[in-house]
Design a protein around this motif. Structure first.
Motif, PDB file in Angstrom:
ATOM      1  N   ASN A 144       0.465 -15.391   5.381  1.00  0.00           N
ATOM      2  CA  ASN A 144       0.305 -16.033   4.070  1.00  0.00           C
ATOM      3  C   ASN A 144      -0.935 -16.916   3.986  1.00  0.00           C
ATOM      4  O   ASN A 144      -1.161 -17.571   2.988  1.00  0.00           O
ATOM      5  CB  ASN A 144       1.569 -16.824   3.697  1.00  0.00           C
ATOM      6  CG  ASN A 144       1.767 -18.062   4.546  1.00  0.00           C
ATOM      7  OD1 ASN A 144       0.959 -18.377   5.418  1.00  0.00           O
ATOM      8  ND2 ASN A 144       2.845 -18.775   4.295  1.00  0.00           N
ATOM      9  N   GLY A 145      -1.734 -16.963   5.056  1.00  0.00           N
ATOM     10  CA  GLY A 145      -2.985 -17.704   4.998  1.00  0.00           C
ATOM     11  C   GLY A 145      -2.879 -19.182   5.308  1.00  0.00           C
ATOM     12  O   GLY A 145      -3.852 -19.918   5.200  1.00  0.00           O
ATOM     13  N   HIS A 146      -1.674 -19.655   5.690  1.00  0.00           N
ATOM     14  CA  HIS A 146      -1.497 -21.077   5.987  1.00  0.00           C
ATOM     15  C   HIS A 146      -0.269 -21.240   6.878  1.00  0.00           C
ATOM     16  O   HIS A 146       0.741 -20.601   6.656  1.00  0.00           O
ATOM     17  CB  HIS A 146      -1.293 -21.862   4.688  1.00  0.00           C
ATOM     18  CG  HIS A 146      -1.245 -23.343   4.872  1.00  0.00           C
ATOM     19  ND1 HIS A 146      -2.374 -24.108   5.047  1.00  0.00           N
ATOM     20  CD2 HIS A 146      -0.199 -24.201   4.928  1.00  0.00           C
ATOM     21  CE1 HIS A 146      -2.026 -25.375   5.181  1.00  0.00           C
ATOM     22  NE2 HIS A 146      -0.702 -25.455   5.112  1.00  0.00           N
ATOM     23  N   ILE A 147      -0.370 -22.082   7.895  1.00  0.00           N
ATOM     24  CA  ILE A 147       0.804 -22.444   8.692  1.00  0.00           C
ATOM     25  C   ILE A 147       1.206 -23.846   8.241  1.00  0.00           C
ATOM     26  O   ILE A 147       0.577 -24.838   8.618  1.00  0.00           O
ATOM     27  CB  ILE A 147       0.500 -22.416  10.202  1.00  0.00           C
ATOM     28  CG1 ILE A 147       0.016 -21.037  10.641  1.00  0.00           C
ATOM     29  CG2 ILE A 147       1.757 -22.804  10.983  1.00  0.00           C
ATOM     30  CD1 ILE A 147      -0.416 -20.971  12.102  1.00  0.00           C
ATOM     31  N   ASP A 148       2.216 -23.910   7.396  1.00  0.00           N
ATOM     32  CA  ASP A 148       2.619 -25.170   6.770  1.00  0.00           C
ATOM     33  C   ASP A 148       2.963 -26.268   7.765  1.00  0.00           C
ATOM     34  O   ASP A 148       2.502 -27.398   7.619  1.00  0.00           O
ATOM     35  CB  ASP A 148       3.816 -24.946   5.837  1.00  0.00           C
ATOM     36  CG  ASP A 148       3.449 -24.118   4.620  1.00  0.00           C
ATOM     37  OD1 ASP A 148       2.279 -24.160   4.190  1.00  0.00           O
ATOM     38  OD2 ASP A 148       4.341 -23.419   4.095  1.00  0.00           O
ATOM     39  N   ASP A 149       3.769 -25.941   8.772  1.00  0.00           N
ATOM     40  CA  ASP A 149       4.236 -26.969   9.711  1.00  0.00           C
ATOM     41  C   ASP A 149       3.098 -27.679  10.439  1.00  0.00           C
ATOM     42  O   ASP A 149       3.254 -28.813  10.874  1.00  0.00           O
ATOM     43  CB  ASP A 149       5.181 -26.369  10.748  1.00  0.00           C
ATOM     44  CG  ASP A 149       6.503 -25.927  10.146  1.00  0.00           C
ATOM     45  OD1 ASP A 149       6.822 -26.346   9.008  1.00  0.00           O
ATOM     46  OD2 ASP A 149       7.220 -25.167  10.809  1.00  0.00           O
ATOM     47  N   TYR A 150       1.965 -26.991  10.578  1.00  0.00           N
ATOM     48  CA  TYR A 150       0.847 -27.550  11.332  1.00  0.00           C
ATOM     49  C   TYR A 150      -0.424 -27.717  10.488  1.00  0.00           C
ATOM     50  O   TYR A 150      -1.479 -28.032  11.027  1.00  0.00           O
ATOM     51  CB  TYR A 150       0.573 -26.683  12.563  1.00  0.00           C
ATOM     52  CG  TYR A 150       1.812 -26.535  13.417  1.00  0.00           C
ATOM     53  CD1 TYR A 150       2.339 -27.624  14.102  1.00  0.00           C
ATOM     54  CD2 TYR A 150       2.481 -25.321  13.509  1.00  0.00           C
ATOM     55  CE1 TYR A 150       3.493 -27.503  14.866  1.00  0.00           C
ATOM     56  CE2 TYR A 150       3.627 -25.194  14.279  1.00  0.00           C
ATOM     57  CZ  TYR A 150       4.131 -26.287  14.951  1.00  0.00           C
ATOM     58  OH  TYR A 150       5.272 -26.171  15.710  1.00  0.00           O
ATOM     59  N   ALA A 151      -0.299 -27.522   9.194  1.00  0.00           N
ATOM     60  CA  ALA A 151      -1.416 -27.711   8.255  1.00  0.00           C
ATOM     61  C   ALA A 151      -2.675 -26.957   8.691  1.00  0.00           C
ATOM     62  O   ALA A 151      -3.779 -27.481   8.637  1.00  0.00           O
ATOM     63  CB  ALA A 151      -1.713 -29.194   8.061  1.00  0.00           C
ATOM     64  N   ILE A 152      -2.477 -25.700   9.106  1.00  0.00           N
ATOM     65  CA  ILE A 152      -3.609 -24.865   9.538  1.00  0.00           C
ATOM     66  C   ILE A 152      -3.880 -23.829   8.463  1.00  0.00           C
ATOM     67  O   ILE A 152      -3.015 -23.012   8.143  1.00  0.00           O
ATOM     68  CB  ILE A 152      -3.317 -24.191  10.893  1.00  0.00           C
ATOM     69  CG1 ILE A 152      -3.144 -25.253  11.982  1.00  0.00           C
ATOM     70  CG2 ILE A 152      -4.422 -23.209  11.242  1.00  0.00           C
ATOM     71  CD1 ILE A 152      -2.744 -24.710  13.342  1.00  0.00           C
ATOM     72  N   ASP A 153      -5.074 -23.873   7.894  1.00  0.00           N
ATOM     73  CA  ASP A 153      -5.501 -22.906   6.880  1.00  0.00           C
ATOM     74  C   ASP A 153      -6.115 -21.676   7.539  1.00  0.00           C
ATOM     75  O   ASP A 153      -6.810 -21.793   8.548  1.00  0.00           O
ATOM     76  CB  ASP A 153      -6.547 -23.528   5.956  1.00  0.00           C
ATOM     77  CG  ASP A 153      -5.981 -24.671   5.130  1.00  0.00           C
ATOM     78  OD1 ASP A 153      -4.806 -24.588   4.717  1.00  0.00           O
ATOM     79  OD2 ASP A 153      -6.716 -25.647   4.902  1.00  0.00           O
ATOM     80  N   ASP A 154      -5.890 -20.510   6.947  1.00  0.00           N
ATOM     81  CA  ASP A 154      -6.474 -19.235   7.380  1.00  0.00           C
ATOM     82  C   ASP A 154      -6.388 -19.039   8.898  1.00  0.00           C
ATOM     83  O   ASP A 154      -7.391 -18.822   9.564  1.00  0.00           O
ATOM     84  CB  ASP A 154      -7.926 -19.143   6.909  1.00  0.00           C
ATOM     85  CG  ASP A 154      -8.525 -17.755   7.138  1.00  0.00           C
ATOM     86  OD1 ASP A 154      -7.762 -16.769   7.249  1.00  0.00           O
ATOM     87  OD2 ASP A 154      -9.759 -17.673   7.233  1.00  0.00           O
ATOM     88  N   PRO A 155      -5.180 -19.110   9.463  1.00  0.00           N
ATOM     89  CA  PRO A 155      -5.059 -19.004  10.907  1.00  0.00           C
ATOM     90  C   PRO A 155      -5.606 -17.693  11.476  1.00  0.00           C
ATOM     91  O   PRO A 155      -6.299 -17.709  12.498  1.00  0.00           O
ATOM     92  CB  PRO A 155      -3.559 -19.144  11.169  1.00  0.00           C
ATOM     93  CG  PRO A 155      -2.904 -18.830   9.871  1.00  0.00           C
ATOM     94  CD  PRO A 155      -3.878 -19.238   8.812  1.00  0.00           C
ATOM     95  N   MET A 156      -5.332 -16.562  10.830  1.00  0.00           N
ATOM     96  CA  MET A 156      -5.825 -15.283  11.353  1.00  0.00           C
ATOM     97  C   MET A 156      -7.339 -15.217  11.316  1.00  0.00           C
ATOM     98  O   MET A 156      -7.981 -14.743  12.256  1.00  0.00           O
ATOM     99  CB  MET A 156      -5.215 -14.094  10.592  1.00  0.00           C
ATOM    100  CG  MET A 156      -3.794 -13.798  11.001  1.00  0.00           C
ATOM    101  SD  MET A 156      -3.541 -13.637  12.801  1.00  0.00           S
ATOM    102  CE  MET A 156      -4.612 -12.280  13.210  1.00  0.00           C
TER     103      MET A 156
END
Length: 80
Positions: free
Chosen positions: A48-60
């Protein structure tokens, strides 16, 4: 995707997170003695372009580009 998550304390009682594919070391340019294990082998949805729990944008995109994904300075998480 399985990721190893590390955290680091920042100024103003905030946290940054670093995610690397599970079992891989933190890349040398991001290796820092301040990183502490948060969650090893976490199964996280990175589609989904964001890891909410760790506030990481565009992880892939970050992992493809540099081998890790990190919290943006503008999205650091308040320490509890």
């Amino acid at each position: 995707m399985k990721l190893d998550i590390y955290r680091r304390s920042e100024a103003e009682h905030k946290l940054s997170y670093l995610a690397v594919p599970s079992g891989q070391p933190i890349p040398q340019e991001a290796d820092n003695v301040d990183w502490h294990v948060e969650n090893m082998g976490a199964e996280l949805d990175v589609s989904n372009g964001h890891i909410d729990d760790y506030a990481i944008d565009d992880p892939m995109g970050q992992i493809r580009e540099k081998g890790y994904a990190i919290t943006s300075v503008t999205h650091q998480v308040p320490e509890h």
